[in-house]
Design a protein around this motif. Sequence first.
Motif, PDB file in Angstrom:
ATOM      1  N   ILE A  43       0.839  -1.194   0.000  1.00  0.00           N
ATOM      2  CA  ILE A  43       0.000   0.000   0.000  1.00  0.00           C
ATOM      3  C   ILE A  43       0.872   1.241   0.000  1.00  0.00           C
ATOM      4  CG2 ILE A  43      -1.976  -1.080   1.140  1.00  0.00           C
ATOM      5  CD1 ILE A  43      -1.025   0.147   3.771  1.00  0.00           C
ATOM      6  N   ASP A  44       0.315   2.297  -0.562  1.00  0.00           N
ATOM      7  CA  ASP A  44       0.975   3.602  -0.572  1.00  0.00           C
ATOM      8  C   ASP A  44       0.490   4.364   0.662  1.00  0.00           C
ATOM      9  OD1 ASP A  44       2.238   5.951  -1.223  1.00  0.00           O
ATOM     10  OD2 ASP A  44       0.806   6.535  -2.774  1.00  0.00           O
ATOM     11  N   TRP A  45       1.247   4.271   1.755  1.00  0.00           N
ATOM     12  CA  TRP A  45       0.862   4.924   3.012  1.00  0.00           C
ATOM     13  C   TRP A  45       1.222   6.396   2.944  1.00  0.00           C
ATOM     14  CZ3 TRP A  45       3.355   7.811   6.674  1.00  0.00           C
ATOM     15  CH2 TRP A  45       2.708   7.985   7.901  1.00  0.00           C
ATOM     16  N   SER A  46       0.311   7.268   3.372  1.00  0.00           N
ATOM     17  CA  SER A  46       0.604   8.705   3.418  1.00  0.00           C
ATOM     18  C   SER A  46       0.127   9.281   4.739  1.00  0.00           C
ATOM     19  CB  SER A  46      -0.067   9.449   2.250  1.00  0.00           C
ATOM     20  OG  SER A  46      -1.452   9.587   2.461  1.00  0.00           O
ATOM     21  N   ALA A  47       0.865  10.272   5.231  1.00  0.00           N
ATOM     22  CA  ALA A  47       0.539  10.881   6.521  1.00  0.00           C
ATOM     23  C   ALA A  47      -0.826  11.556   6.478  1.00  0.00           C
ATOM     24  CB  ALA A  47       1.623  11.893   6.896  1.00  0.00           C
ATOM     25  N   ARG A  48      -1.164  12.193   5.350  1.00  0.00           N
ATOM     26  CA  ARG A  48      -2.442  12.890   5.262  1.00  0.00           C
ATOM     27  C   ARG A  48      -3.610  11.905   5.346  1.00  0.00           C
ATOM     28  NH1 ARG A  48      -4.838  17.724   3.449  1.00  0.00           N
ATOM     29  NH2 ARG A  48      -6.887  17.419   2.522  1.00  0.00           N
ATOM     30  N   ARG A  49      -3.522  10.819   4.580  1.00  0.00           N
ATOM     31  CA  ARG A  49      -4.594   9.838   4.623  1.00  0.00           C
ATOM     32  C   ARG A  49      -4.694   9.191   6.009  1.00  0.00           C
ATOM     33  NH1 ARG A  49      -5.040   6.385  -0.972  1.00  0.00           N
ATOM     34  NH2 ARG A  49      -5.567   8.124  -2.339  1.00  0.00           N
ATOM     35  N   HIS A  50      -3.539   8.961   6.613  1.00  0.00           N
ATOM     36  CA  HIS A  50      -3.539   8.328   7.933  1.00  0.00           C
ATOM     37  C   HIS A  50      -4.268   9.189   8.948  1.00  0.00           C
ATOM     38  CE1 HIS A  50      -2.046   5.790  11.185  1.00  0.00           C
ATOM     39  NE2 HIS A  50      -1.749   6.899  11.847  1.00  0.00           N
ATOM     40  N   ARG A  51      -3.960  10.490   8.974  1.00  0.00           N
ATOM     41  CA  ARG A  51      -4.590  11.344   9.981  1.00  0.00           C
ATOM     42  C   ARG A  51      -6.065  11.601   9.676  1.00  0.00           C
ATOM     43  NH1 ARG A  51      -5.037  16.822   8.350  1.00  0.00           N
ATOM     44  NH2 ARG A  51      -3.592  17.515   6.717  1.00  0.00           N
ATOM     45  N   LYS A  52      -6.455  11.486   8.403  1.00  0.00           N
ATOM     46  CA  LYS A  52      -7.842  11.737   8.039  1.00  0.00           C
ATOM     47  C   LYS A  52      -8.692  10.463   8.070  1.00  0.00           C
ATOM     48  CE  LYS A  52      -8.840  14.990   5.130  1.00  0.00           C
ATOM     49  NZ  LYS A  52      -9.123  16.063   6.093  1.00  0.00           N
ATOM     50  N   GLY A  53      -8.054   9.336   8.377  1.00  0.00           N
ATOM     51  CA  GLY A  53      -8.803   8.096   8.454  1.00  0.00           C
ATOM     52  C   GLY A  53      -9.230   7.570   7.104  1.00  0.00           C
ATOM     53  N   LEU A  54      -8.494   7.901   6.033  1.00  0.00           N
ATOM     54  CA  LEU A  54      -8.827   7.442   4.690  1.00  0.00           C
ATOM     55  C   LEU A  54      -8.060   6.166   4.362  1.00  0.00           C
ATOM     56  CD1 LEU A  54      -8.702  10.860   2.792  1.00  0.00           C
ATOM     57  CD2 LEU A  54     -10.655   9.755   3.910  1.00  0.00           C
ATOM     58  N   ALA A  55      -8.664   5.307   3.595  1.00  0.00           N
ATOM     59  CA  ALA A  55      -8.026   4.047   3.227  1.00  0.00           C
ATOM     60  C   ALA A  55      -6.808   4.320   2.351  1.00  0.00           C
ATOM     61  CB  ALA A  55      -9.016   3.161   2.473  1.00  0.00           C
ATOM     62  N   PRO A  56      -5.697   3.635   2.592  1.00  0.00           N
ATOM     63  CA  PRO A  56      -4.516   3.813   1.747  1.00  0.00           C
ATOM     64  C   PRO A  56      -4.737   3.193   0.378  1.00  0.00           C
ATOM     65  CG  PRO A  56      -4.143   2.027   3.273  1.00  0.00           C
ATOM     66  CD  PRO A  56      -5.466   2.647   3.655  1.00  0.00           C
ATOM     67  N   ALA A  57      -4.035   3.706  -0.620  1.00  0.00           N
ATOM     68  CA  ALA A  57      -4.198   3.188  -1.974  1.00  0.00           C
ATOM     69  C   ALA A  57      -3.286   1.996  -2.203  1.00  0.00           C
ATOM     70  CB  ALA A  57      -3.873   4.284  -2.997  1.00  0.00           C
ATOM     71  N   PRO A  58      -3.786   0.923  -2.861  1.00  0.00           N
ATOM     72  CA  PRO A  58      -2.896  -0.165  -3.253  1.00  0.00           C
ATOM     73  C   PRO A  58      -1.800   0.384  -4.159  1.00  0.00           C
ATOM     74  CG  PRO A  58      -5.201  -0.778  -3.541  1.00  0.00           C
ATOM     75  CD  PRO A  58      -5.172   0.693  -3.261  1.00  0.00           C
ATOM     76  N   LEU A  59      -0.574  -0.036  -3.932  1.00  0.00           N
ATOM     77  CA  LEU A  59       0.545   0.531  -4.672  1.00  0.00           C
ATOM     78  C   LEU A  59       0.442   0.250  -6.158  1.00  0.00           C
ATOM     79  CD1 LEU A  59       3.144   2.105  -4.017  1.00  0.00           C
ATOM     80  CD2 LEU A  59       4.367  -0.059  -4.106  1.00  0.00           C
ATOM     81  N   ALA A  60      -0.075  -0.915  -6.521  1.00  0.00           N
ATOM     82  CA  ALA A  60      -0.141  -1.280  -7.938  1.00  0.00           C
ATOM     83  C   ALA A  60      -1.295  -0.613  -8.657  1.00  0.00           C
ATOM     84  CB  ALA A  60      -0.270  -2.788  -8.074  1.00  0.00           C
ATOM     85  N   GLN A  61      -2.234  -0.024  -7.906  1.00  0.00           N
ATOM     86  CA  GLN A  61      -3.392   0.607  -8.517  1.00  0.00           C
ATOM     87  C   GLN A  61      -3.652   1.940  -7.840  1.00  0.00           C
ATOM     88  OE1 GLN A  61      -6.170  -2.651  -7.839  1.00  0.00           O
ATOM     89  NE2 GLN A  61      -6.258  -2.987 -10.034  1.00  0.00           N
ATOM     90  N   ARG A  62      -2.942   2.943  -8.264  1.00  0.00           N
ATOM     91  CA  ARG A  62      -3.100   4.260  -7.664  1.00  0.00           C
ATOM     92  C   ARG A  62      -4.460   4.849  -8.039  1.00  0.00           C
ATOM     93  NH1 ARG A  62       1.506   6.447  -5.537  1.00  0.00           N
ATOM     94  NH2 ARG A  62       3.440   5.343  -6.002  1.00  0.00           N
ATOM     95  N   PRO A  63      -4.926   5.829  -7.282  1.00  0.00           N
ATOM     96  CA  PRO A  63      -6.232   6.435  -7.583  1.00  0.00           C
ATOM     97  C   PRO A  63      -6.239   7.045  -8.978  1.00  0.00           C
ATOM     98  CG  PRO A  63      -5.454   7.106  -5.422  1.00  0.00           C
ATOM     99  CD  PRO A  63      -4.314   6.386  -6.079  1.00  0.00           C
TER     100      PRO A  63
END
Length: 297
Positions: A43-63
């Motif tokens: 997964i592509d972990w990001s600090a912004r998504r982590h603090r906002k409680g958003l699901a991380p994006a699969p690394l092989a399939q970015r948004p």
Amino acid sequence: MTETLHPPLTGLRVPPGWRVRNVQGRSLFATRATVTRPDGSEIDWSARRHRKGLAPAPLAQRPLRRFRDRARGASRSSWWMGGLFATGAFCFALGSLPLFFDHIRADVVAWVFFVGSVLFTSAAYLQFRECVAAPDTIDPAAPRRHGVHGLIGLRARSIGWYATAIQLVGTVFFNVSTFAATRADLDLDQQVHLIWVPDVWGSACFLIASALAYAEVSPHIWRRPRGDVGWNIAALNLLGSVAFGLAAVGARYLPTTGEPANIALVNLGTFAGALCFLIGAALLPIESAGARDASRR
């Protein structure tokens, strides 16, 4: 086995079987990393998504670059924050329009700004609380903090904590300045110290907070991460903060006349800044819905 601390992600625990690599960030703050889960998925972990409680994006399939025009599936918190920020920004934009303030009593215009500032503060606190309540582990499925620690607290290694805390302080300065502006009995010295000085401090806080939030989502100064709506929001807020800062510069009182130095700059900067914040606020539910869509692909 017990959870361990990962040096670049100090403050966040790494569950057994999870691996962290390719950590990105500025100075002491980790803002992005590639995380491998026990099942082998990345997964592509990001600090912004982590603090906002958003699901991380699969690394092989970015948004995807484009999201559906309706923010279906957005989190309730994103709707609340987006609505409060957007309504507050609308108040500031409306109050700075000549078509409005030229035909409305000055005290009414002042109260419109004050109401807008209170809405900003409400949204900023929700944003701060969202950051404080983020899980203590990199696992996005981990429970969020509750109780006192979920309402107030320090996240010393989170750049998002500093951004949201400083912005919250800035909105309080705007509360002070806009409320003082509702009073018609202030002399020049009181106007300077109760209206302009808090306005300058509030604008400075917004600028610092927006710069930190932009650094949180941007590994490179000018490069936009692919498909990252959070980058768009941070960039718009940074532009809006610059515009608010220019408005504060134009609002300084001239000792000879007791009038703002450049009222045109005040109105233009306030309107442009409010418009940027309004668009950024409207994107918050879209960011939330997009993150959920990405996690399901």
